[in-house]
Design a protein around this motif. Structure first.
Motif, mmCIF file in Angstrom:
data_model
loop_
_atom_site.group_PDB
_atom_site.id
_atom_site.type_symbol
_atom_site.label_atom_id
_atom_site.label_comp_id
_atom_site.label_asym_id
_atom_site.label_seq_id
_atom_site.Cartn_x
_atom_site.Cartn_y
_atom_site.Cartn_z
ATOM 1 N N GLU A 190 0.813 -1.214 0.000
ATOM 2 C CA GLU A 190 0.000 0.000 0.000
ATOM 3 C C GLU A 190 0.849 1.269 0.000
ATOM 4 N N ASP A 191 2.175 1.140 0.244
ATOM 5 C CA ASP A 191 3.073 2.293 0.218
ATOM 6 C C ASP A 191 3.564 2.634 -1.185
ATOM 7 N N HIS A 192 3.374 1.725 -2.146
ATOM 8 C CA HIS A 192 4.010 1.883 -3.460
ATOM 9 C C HIS A 192 3.529 3.125 -4.195
ATOM 10 N N LEU A 193 2.232 3.408 -4.130
ATOM 11 C CA LEU A 193 1.694 4.572 -4.837
ATOM 12 C C LEU A 193 2.263 5.862 -4.270
ATOM 13 N N GLN A 194 2.396 5.919 -2.946
ATOM 14 C CA GLN A 194 2.968 7.108 -2.318
ATOM 15 C C GLN A 194 4.438 7.262 -2.693
ATOM 16 N N GLU A 195 5.164 6.155 -2.809
ATOM 17 C CA GLU A 195 6.565 6.207 -3.230
ATOM 18 C C GLU A 195 6.689 6.798 -4.633
ATOM 19 N N PHE A 196 5.811 6.359 -5.532
ATOM 20 C CA PHE A 196 5.825 6.878 -6.902
ATOM 21 C C PHE A 196 5.578 8.383 -6.913
ATOM 22 N N SER A 197 4.617 8.814 -6.106
ATOM 23 C CA SER A 197 4.294 10.244 -6.027
ATOM 24 C C SER A 197 5.466 11.039 -5.466
ATOM 25 N N ASN A 198 6.108 10.521 -4.413
ATOM 26 C CA ASN A 198 7.238 11.227 -3.801
ATOM 27 C C ASN A 198 8.397 11.392 -4.776
ATOM 28 N N LEU A 199 8.681 10.349 -5.544
ATOM 29 C CA LEU A 199 9.810 10.417 -6.472
ATOM 30 C C LEU A 199 9.521 11.337 -7.649
ATOM 31 N N ARG A 200 8.259 11.464 -7.989
ATOM 32 C CA ARG A 200 7.908 12.365 -9.087
ATOM 33 C C ARG A 200 8.273 13.807 -8.740
ATOM 34 N N LYS A 201 8.238 14.148 -7.459
ATOM 35 C CA LYS A 201 8.522 15.512 -7.032
ATOM 36 C C LYS A 201 9.958 15.915 -7.366
ATOM 37 N N CYS A 202 10.872 14.934 -7.396
ATOM 38 C CA CYS A 202 12.284 15.249 -7.650
ATOM 39 C C CYS A 202 12.480 15.811 -9.054
ATOM 40 N N SER A 203 11.929 15.127 -10.057
ATOM 41 C CA SER A 203 12.085 15.628 -11.427
ATOM 42 C C SER A 203 11.229 16.865 -11.653
ATOM 43 N N GLU A 204 10.068 16.945 -10.984
ATOM 44 C CA GLU A 204 9.222 18.136 -11.120
ATOM 45 C C GLU A 204 9.945 19.369 -10.584
ATOM 46 N N LEU A 205 10.699 19.198 -9.513
ATOM 47 C CA LEU A 205 11.469 20.308 -8.952
ATOM 48 C C LEU A 205 12.486 20.816 -9.956
ATOM 49 N N GLN A 206 13.186 19.900 -10.619
ATOM 50 C CA GLN A 206 14.189 20.318 -11.587
ATOM 51 C C GLN A 206 13.553 20.978 -12.803
ATOM 52 N N LYS A 207 12.345 20.552 -13.176
ATOM 53 C CA LYS A 207 11.658 21.188 -14.301
ATOM 54 C C LYS A 207 11.334 22.649 -13.977
ATOM 55 N N ARG A 208 11.052 22.935 -12.713
ATOM 56 C CA ARG A 208 10.801 24.320 -12.316
ATOM 57 C C ARG A 208 12.071 25.159 -12.443
ATOM 58 N N HIS A 209 13.215 24.526 -12.290
ATOM 59 C CA HIS A 209 14.478 25.250 -12.408
ATOM 60 C C HIS A 209 14.701 25.767 -13.823
ATOM 61 N N LEU A 210 14.079 25.117 -14.817
ATOM 62 C CA LEU A 210 14.179 25.626 -16.180
ATOM 63 C C LEU A 210 13.608 27.042 -16.253
ATOM 64 N N TRP A 211 12.518 27.265 -15.535
ATOM 65 C CA TRP A 211 11.933 28.611 -15.473
ATOM 66 C C TRP A 211 12.866 29.574 -14.742
ATOM 67 N N VAL A 212 13.503 29.103 -13.662
ATOM 68 C CA VAL A 212 14.432 29.946 -12.907
ATOM 69 C C VAL A 212 15.569 30.417 -13.803
ATOM 70 N N ILE A 213 16.094 29.519 -14.618
ATOM 71 C CA ILE A 213 17.189 29.870 -15.520
ATOM 72 C C ILE A 213 16.740 30.938 -16.520
ATOM 73 N N ASP A 214 15.529 30.773 -17.062
ATOM 74 C CA ASP A 214 15.006 31.774 -18.009
ATOM 75 C C ASP A 214 14.843 33.130 -17.328
ATOM 76 N N GLU A 215 14.345 33.139 -16.099
ATOM 77 C CA GLU A 215 14.150 34.395 -15.378
ATOM 78 C C GLU A 215 15.486 35.071 -15.079
ATOM 79 N N LEU A 216 16.468 34.284 -14.688
ATOM 80 C CA LEU A 216 17.792 34.859 -14.431
ATOM 81 C C LEU A 216 18.372 35.470 -15.704
ATOM 82 N N THR A 217 18.129 34.812 -16.839
ATOM 83 C CA THR A 217 18.613 35.338 -18.123
ATOM 84 C C THR A 217 17.872 36.613 -18.495
ATOM 85 N N ASN A 218 16.551 36.612 -18.312
ATOM 86 C CA ASN A 218 15.749 37.795 -18.632
ATOM 87 C C ASN A 218 16.138 38.995 -17.775
ATOM 88 N N ASN A 219 16.552 38.726 -16.537
ATOM 89 C CA ASN A 219 16.979 39.791 -15.635
ATOM 90 C C ASN A 219 18.468 40.120 -15.767
#
Length: 285
Positions: free
Chosen positions: A185-214
């Motif tokens: 019953e923990d497996h679904l929560q594990e999948f969700s938790n690990l998804r956050k790692c790559s989602e966090l890095q995808k947000r960094h793509l926006w950070v890089i664009d903002e730093l460039t724009n500024n």
């Protein structure tokens, strides 16, 4: 000691200019409803730690105790329930959720008895006439990166918390033991938790664009950083896929070969995280 999770913690920007924040400790459990309703009536949103074991229809309901901060944004006196934003139904999606008062009381009592449920963190957006433009501060990014690159072990009476990127390596060293201790019953929560790692890095793509724009980053450095980030995102997704496949295919124990492949993947992730962090640190310094 075996870690039960790992998180990469970032310093939050100061939002006091835009948010009113109150932190309240409830000394009398019987007053909890009155305190919550008073804050809701004043326009606040409330974070309170609750046990989702008592959330009807949730994935943990009646199966396992899982305490986490829940967001209350209103209440419904007609149906005797609080209005929450929750991912207890679908782990990867925040959505409106009605928690009956009776279920709330059981959930709150559980965290109260554990000594973790008496604090309410309340937020309210300040009224402003003009649009807010927030510029990413390189100084904050610098401090976050320094924190990530600093290996640290924090201890308290019941828990060891490994901070920074060292947490990834520590998790890899304990991976076999950790996976053998998981229930189906923990497996679904594990999948969700690990998804956050790559989602966090995808947000960094926006950070890089903002730093460039500024004009904090040169365009050629933006391209280098984005290439490194894409490699990192791919590696996190690859680990998640292999990890979940290993959980599904192994009923009792996990083969040493499979675990070693996962460990190698985690160590490569740590290397890529360090590489990207150093690139970004040098680019904004």
């Amino acid at each position: 000691m075996l870690p039960n999770s790992f998180d990469i913690v970032f310093e939050h920007p100061d939002l006091s200019e835009w948010l009113i924040y109150h932190e309240t400790t409830v000394d009398d459990k019987a007053l909890i409803h009155r305190v919550i309703r008073n804050y809701i009536d004043e326009g606040f949103y409330i974070f309170i730690k609750l046990d989702r074991y008592f959330f009807p229809g949730g994935i943990e309901y009646g199966k396992r105790h899982f305490e986490h901060p829940s967001l209350i944004y209103g209440y419904d006196h007609i149906n005797n329930s609080y209005l929450l934003l929750e991912n207890c139904i679908t782990p990867t999606m925040m959505q409106p959720y009605s928690l009956p008062y009776q279920a709330f009381e059981m959930s709150f009592t559980q965290t109260w008895n554990d000594g973790r449920g008496s604090v309410l963190r309340c937020y309210k957006v300040r009224e402003r006439l003009s649009t807010i433009n927030y510029e990413i501060q390189p100084e904050v990014i610098n401090r976050n990166i320094q924190f990530l690159l600093k290996n640290c072990l924090e201890k308290d009476e019941s828990n060891h918390q490994y901070t920074g990127l060292w947490a990834i390596e520590t998790f890899a060293d304990h991976l076999q033991e950790y996976m053998n201790g998981l229930r189906k019953e923990d497996h679904l929560q594990e999948f969700s938790n690990l998804r956050k790692c790559s989602e966090l890095q995808k947000r960094h793509l926006w950070v890089i664009d903002e730093l460039t724009n500024n004009r904090r980053l040169l365009p050629q450095m933006r391209n280098i950083l984005k290439e490194e980030l894409h490699c990192l995102i791919y590696q996190w997704d690859e680990f998640r896929s292999m990890y979940i496949k290993s959980l599904i295919n192994s009923e009792l124990s996990h083969k040493a070969h499979d675990v070693n492949v996962l460990k190698d993947c985690l160590k490569e992730i740590k290397h890529l995280e360090e590489k990207y962090s150093l690139y970004l640190l040098n680019a904004i310094s």
